[in-house]
Design a protein around this motif. Structure first.
Motif, PDB file in Angstrom:
ATOM      1  N   ALA A 156     -12.918  17.804 -38.083  1.00 53.42           N
ATOM      2  CA  ALA A 156     -13.278  19.176 -38.458  1.00 53.42           C
ATOM      3  C   ALA A 156     -12.367  19.701 -39.566  1.00 53.42           C
ATOM      4  O   ALA A 156     -12.822  20.375 -40.509  1.00 53.42           O
ATOM      5  N   GLN A 157     -11.084  19.372 -39.469  1.00 57.17           N
ATOM      6  CA  GLN A 157     -10.131  19.802 -40.491  1.00 57.17           C
ATOM      7  C   GLN A 157     -10.456  19.168 -41.835  1.00 57.17           C
ATOM      8  O   GLN A 157     -10.419  19.825 -42.887  1.00 57.17           O
ATOM      9  N   PHE A 158     -10.805  17.887 -41.816  1.00 56.62           N
ATOM     10  CA  PHE A 158     -11.158  17.157 -43.033  1.00 56.62           C
ATOM     11  C   PHE A 158     -12.347  17.814 -43.725  1.00 56.62           C
ATOM     12  O   PHE A 158     -12.309  18.118 -44.923  1.00 56.62           O
ATOM     13  N   TRP A 159     -13.444  18.052 -42.972  1.00 52.55           N
ATOM     14  CA  TRP A 159     -14.663  18.570 -43.591  1.00 52.55           C
ATOM     15  C   TRP A 159     -14.520  20.044 -43.975  1.00 52.55           C
ATOM     16  O   TRP A 159     -15.096  20.478 -44.980  1.00 52.55           O
ATOM     17  N   ARG A 160     -13.759  20.815 -43.214  1.00 55.56           N
ATOM     18  CA  ARG A 160     -13.506  22.196 -43.613  1.00 55.56           C
ATOM     19  C   ARG A 160     -12.799  22.242 -44.959  1.00 55.56           C
ATOM     20  O   ARG A 160     -13.162  23.022 -45.855  1.00 55.56           O
ATOM     21  N   ASN A 161     -11.790  21.380 -45.116  1.00 57.80           N
ATOM     22  CA  ASN A 161     -11.048  21.371 -46.377  1.00 57.80           C
ATOM     23  C   ASN A 161     -11.941  21.001 -47.545  1.00 57.80           C
ATOM     24  O   ASN A 161     -11.850  21.606 -48.622  1.00 57.80           O
ATOM     25  N   PRO A 214      -6.979  25.576 -48.439  1.00 59.04           N
ATOM     26  CA  PRO A 214      -6.190  24.776 -49.382  1.00 59.04           C
ATOM     27  C   PRO A 214      -6.874  24.651 -50.741  1.00 59.04           C
ATOM     28  O   PRO A 214      -8.107  24.745 -50.851  1.00 59.04           O
ATOM     29  N   THR A 215      -6.075  24.440 -51.766  1.00 58.74           N
ATOM     30  CA  THR A 215      -6.619  24.241 -53.113  1.00 58.74           C
ATOM     31  C   THR A 215      -7.233  22.849 -53.222  1.00 58.74           C
ATOM     32  O   THR A 215      -6.996  21.970 -52.386  1.00 58.74           O
ATOM     33  N   ARG A 216      -8.019  22.645 -54.270  1.00 58.60           N
ATOM     34  CA  ARG A 216      -8.624  21.327 -54.491  1.00 58.60           C
ATOM     35  C   ARG A 216      -7.544  20.261 -54.691  1.00 58.60           C
ATOM     36  O   ARG A 216      -7.677  19.137 -54.217  1.00 58.60           O
ATOM     37  N   ALA A 217      -6.478  20.627 -55.393  1.00 59.31           N
ATOM     38  CA  ALA A 217      -5.384  19.674 -55.616  1.00 59.31           C
ATOM     39  C   ALA A 217      -4.738  19.281 -54.289  1.00 59.31           C
ATOM     40  O   ALA A 217      -4.391  18.110 -54.074  1.00 59.31           O
ATOM     41  N   ASP A 218      -4.570  20.264 -53.401  1.00 60.73           N
ATOM     42  CA  ASP A 218      -3.985  19.963 -52.088  1.00 60.73           C
ATOM     43  C   ASP A 218      -4.881  18.996 -51.306  1.00 60.73           C
ATOM     44  O   ASP A 218      -4.377  18.084 -50.647  1.00 60.73           O
ATOM     45  N   VAL A 219      -6.191  19.207 -51.371  1.00 63.27           N
ATOM     46  CA  VAL A 219      -7.126  18.367 -50.617  1.00 63.27           C
ATOM     47  C   VAL A 219      -7.168  16.959 -51.191  1.00 63.27           C
ATOM     48  O   VAL A 219      -7.263  15.971 -50.453  1.00 63.27           O
ATOM     49  N   ALA A 274      -4.686  15.514 -52.562  1.00 60.75           N
ATOM     50  CA  ALA A 274      -3.424  14.890 -52.139  1.00 60.75           C
ATOM     51  C   ALA A 274      -3.436  14.561 -50.654  1.00 60.75           C
ATOM     52  O   ALA A 274      -2.890  13.528 -50.242  1.00 60.75           O
ATOM     53  N   ASN A 275      -4.054  15.404 -49.847  1.00 60.26           N
ATOM     54  CA  ASN A 275      -4.092  15.188 -48.393  1.00 60.26           C
ATOM     55  C   ASN A 275      -5.303  15.917 -47.823  1.00 60.26           C
ATOM     56  O   ASN A 275      -5.309  17.147 -47.727  1.00 60.26           O
TER      57      ASN A 275
END
Length: 440
Positions: free
Chosen positions: A275-280, A290-295, A297-298
């Motif tokens: 869920a955390q993955f797809w929300r991001n 989170p920003t696109r750059a953060d996503v 990266a992780n």
């Protein structure tokens, strides 16, 4: 030579042909595995990456029965056993390797797990063959098996040490047990209990492969009960049999759910990671996320998330309904066409074949067709997304095709049903002509 051949001879020929198809599937997957290991396939690396690398890490570090709060235990235990038998449990992880010799030991483990994954695909192919035999007959079962054996995407993912083939085998096993329960009369109580136990075991294994399988198994049993009621075959025994199967699934999966609760406070903790993955990926760059750059990266950055909050807390009910319907449509149109690769034209035959299956089996067919939709539900919500990692100007949009692989075994099953319906129609015409000839 006796013609037409006897029933025994037909069964022998069918099983011999299936064995040849198993050999074909094995050879095709071995060739792809060797090509991956040699670095000859673009986008595929000799070492395991992504989800497969996390399965490997857990298999190396987690003793049997493979319980972990990160991933479900079936793939972890499977990898642990394979490494203990044919690998090197002392090789460590790639990030820990300090020299070329250590990296080579890890790569050899990865190569062994890629080849071992072929067994998962053969298991799923066997489950498809058995399920197609039930609903489509011998010719249809062989057609479904051929399509599975020769599919490019199934072959490529089938050497990646992923859990998709195991999940497909469990799902098809559950569907097969429920189809057989359609046919066993209430008087044969022992046979019905055995099939119910088999259905519960298959559903539990599906849940321990993917925790979403708890919902899938529950919905499949509910769909079976609804189809039984609609066909006017529902009897008093079914009133406790269906809940009993569902209870069996949850009971068999409960040790892992209890483990997760004790460790994290949530019985479905691995689903929170998803869920955390797809929300991001859906909300990257928006205020509060989170920003696109953060996503990039992780993908698992940001605050924790639960599946319920992600689906219903961040979307309105109309949005949820539209997303699921559009996801099912995308899965069995856009993604299925892509997954069929050079046989994309078969996607146009799937609805016609499903109609033929419905003509031949009616309520059993309604259950089998509905089962394909239910099996895709855990992924339907995300199939219309464009992930941050794939939605680049130079790349394809959407999510990784792996998340729509569930469509393939059911599309093959429905196509097999169409073949079975054609064979049945020809047989009836032939029998009718013989009767007319004798009357004349």
């Amino acid at each position: 030579m006796k013609w037409p051949p006897s029933e025994k001879a037909r069964w022998i020929a069918t099983l011999a042909a299936f064995v040849l198809l198993l050999v074909l599937a094995t050879i095709r997957r071995l060739e792809i595995a060797e090509a991956v290991l040699a670095g000859e396939i673009e986008g595929a690396t000799p070492h395991l990456s992504g989800d497969a690398s996390s399965y490997y890490r857990l298999a190396m570090r987690t003793p049997l029965p493979g319980f972990s709060t990160e991933r479900e235990p079936v793939i972890v235990a499977d990898g642990r056993i394979a490494l203990a038998v044919g690998g090197d449990l002392d090789a460590g992880l790639m990030e820990e390797a300090r020299d070329d010799a250590a990296r080579q030991r890890v790569l050899e483990n990865h190569a062994m797990l890629r080849r071992w994954s072929i067994v998962h695909g053969l298991m799923a192919m066997g489950a498809l063959f058995g399920c197609a035999l039930l609903v489509a007959g011998r010719c249809g079962a062989l057609v479904a098996s051929l399509l599975w054996a020769d599919n490019l995407w199934l072959s490529l993912y089938g050497v990646g040490f992923l859990r998709e083939d195991i999940a497909a085998a469990c799902t098809l096993g559950l569907v097969s047990a429920l189809v057989m329960l359609f046919r066993v009369p209430p008087e044969r109580r022992r046979a019905r209990l055995v099939l119910a136990a088999a259905a519960a075991a298959a559903g539990a294994l599906l849940a321990l492969t993917r925790l979403e399988g708890l919902g899938t198994a529950t919905l499949l049993v509910g769909l079976w009960a609804a189809a039984r009621a609609a066909s006017k075959r529902f009897v008093r025994a079914d009133a406790w049999l269906a809940p009993g199967i569902v209870a069996g699934v949850w009971l068999l999966a409960s040790p892992y759910l209890i483990y997760n609760t004790a460790k994290t406070g949530s019985p479905l903790h691995p689903m929170q990671n998803h869920a955390q993955f797809w929300r991001n990926h859906e909300f990257a760059g928006q205020p509060g996320f989170p920003t696109r750059a953060d996503v990039v990266a992780n993908s698992y950055c940001g605050a924790p998330e639960t599946p319920f909050h992600y689906v219903f807390g961040l979307h309105s009910l109309p949005e949820v309904a539209v997303r699921y319907v559009s996801g099912l449509w995308a899965g069995y149109t856009r993604y299925l066409t892509r997954l069929l690769a050079d046989r994309a034209w078969l996607a146009w035959l799937v609805p016609l074949a499903a109609a033929g299956l419905a003509w031949m089996r009616r309520w059993e067919a309604a259950f089998v067709i509905g089962a394909g939709l239910v099996a895709l539900l855990p992924f339907a919500f995300i199939l219309t997304l464009d992930t941050v990692l794939t939605a680049q100007p130079i790349g394809p949009t959407g999510v990784e095709p792996r998340f729509a692989l569930t469509t393939l075994p059911f599309a093959f099953l429905w196509l097999a049903g169409g073949v079975g319906a054609a064979v049945e129609w020809i047989k009836r015409r032939s029998d009718s002509a013989s009767v007319d000839g004798q009357a004349a």
